[in-house]
Enzyme design. Structure first.
Site, short mmCIF file in Angstrom:
data_model
loop_
_atom_site.label_atom_id
_atom_site.label_comp_id
_atom_site.label_asym_id
_atom_site.label_seq_id
_atom_site.Cartn_x
_atom_site.Cartn_y
_atom_site.Cartn_z
N ASP A 60 0.87 -1.17 0.00
CA ASP A 60 0.00 0.00 0.00
C ASP A 60 0.92 1.24 0.00
OD1 ASP A 60 -2.42 1.60 0.69
OD2 ASP A 60 -1.30 1.89 2.55
N ASP B 243 -0.12 5.21 0.72
CA ASP B 243 -0.38 6.20 1.78
C ASP B 243 -0.49 5.50 3.13
OD1 ASP B 243 -1.53 8.96 0.34
OD2 ASP B 243 -1.85 7.16 -0.84
N ASP C 167 -2.06 -0.69 5.58
CA ASP C 167 -2.33 0.00 6.85
C ASP C 167 -3.81 0.05 7.21
OD1 ASP C 167 -3.15 1.84 4.93
OD2 ASP C 167 -2.39 3.58 6.02
O1 LIG Z 1 -5.79 7.44 -1.67
C1 LIG Z 1 -6.23 6.92 -0.61
O2 LIG Z 1 -7.34 7.18 -0.12
C2 LIG Z 1 -5.40 5.91 0.12
O3 LIG Z 1 -4.31 5.46 -0.62
P1 LIG Z 1 -3.63 4.07 -0.19
O4 LIG Z 1 -4.47 3.00 -0.81
O5 LIG Z 1 -2.23 4.17 -0.79
O6 LIG Z 1 -3.59 4.01 1.30
MG LIG Z 2 -2.99 3.18 3.08
#
Ligand SMILES: O=C(O)COP(=O)(O)O
Ligand SMILES: [Mg+2]
Length: 226
Positions: free
Chosen positions: A15, A17, A176
């Site tokens: 992942d 963010d 996360d």
């Molecule tokens: O853009 C988002 O809402 C979250 O991004 P992610 O999947 O990398 O945690």
């Molecule tokens: Mg994330």
């Protein structure tokens, strides 16, 4: 699920963010530039933190509607305004989490293929990976708008595996949030969750997974060489 569960994956899917990159300051800045431009009250970084996870349209919708009201047309305009601001600030205050670079290097050293599977739109994902100097670590990137669906839909992680030439059961997801856990589990893939990221206000230790990591390097404790 054991805290010491061990896997011998041919690929690891990350992942973005909240797992590889701490992007919250830029997301909050773009959200508040958008809200200010539209004459709406700004949000604390903590509030924006709990809105991150299901992509930009959902983040903007929550900024525009939690405790207040907005029409669909206003939300649509807000998404365009957010994207304009985020294109400028994306990466400016983002940091790579401790242990991430060392973990990526160690996995590559073991000939494990690496991918990013994020709900962030591709127009922001690819420049951000470049700007943070980590793009070359990854064999493929599946973004939030690569497919018509996002995580938690397992089609996202299946596509990454298909591109890497591995079966989902031969891969390991590191994320996360419940979006990551459900996407992986829906594809029959084990999943480790970091405890330092963004999980939409849900305590990460209440999410079913195969192990919790307080530093990305702890992923290596769960990975044995095939
Ligand atoms: O853009 C988002 O809402 C979250 O991004 P992610 O999947 O990398 O945690
Ligand atoms: Mg994330």
């Amino acid at each position: 699920m054991s805290a010491s569960a061990r896997f011998a994956p041919r690929a690891v899917l990350f992942d973005l963010d909240g797992t590889l990159l701490d992007t919250i300051a830029d997301l909050a800045d773009a959200a508040n530039l958008m809200l200010a431009e539209l004459g709406r009250p700004v949000r604390s970084q903590e509030e924006v933190h709990s809105f991150v996870g299901k992509g930009i349209p959902n983040l903007v919708r929550r900024c525009m509607t939690e405790g207040t009201r907005a029409t669909e047309a206003e939300i649509e305009t807000a998404v365009a305004v957010f994207r304009r601001h985020y294109a400028v600030v994306n990466g400016a205050r983002t940091a790579i989490y401790p242990g991430v670079i060392e973990t990526l290097q160690a996995l590559r050293g073991r000939d494990i293929r690496l991918a990013v599977v994020t709900n962030k739109a591709e127009a922001f994902t690819l420049p951000l990976l470049e700007r943070m100097g980590i793009a070359t670590h990854f064999d493929t990137v599946v973004s939030g708008d690569t497919l018509p669906v996002k995580k938690p839909d397992p089609a996202t992680v299946r596509l990454a595996c298909e591109r890497l030439g591995v079966a989902p059961t031969e891969a390991l997801m590191i994320g996360d949030s419940a979006n990551d856990a459900l996407a992986a589990q829906g594809a029959g893939m084990p999943v480790l969750l970091v405890t330092y990221g963004y999980s939409e206000g849900v305590p990460v230790d209440t999410i079913e997974c195969d192990g919790l990591l307080s530093n990305a390097l702890q992923a290596l404790d769960h990975i044995v060489t095939a």
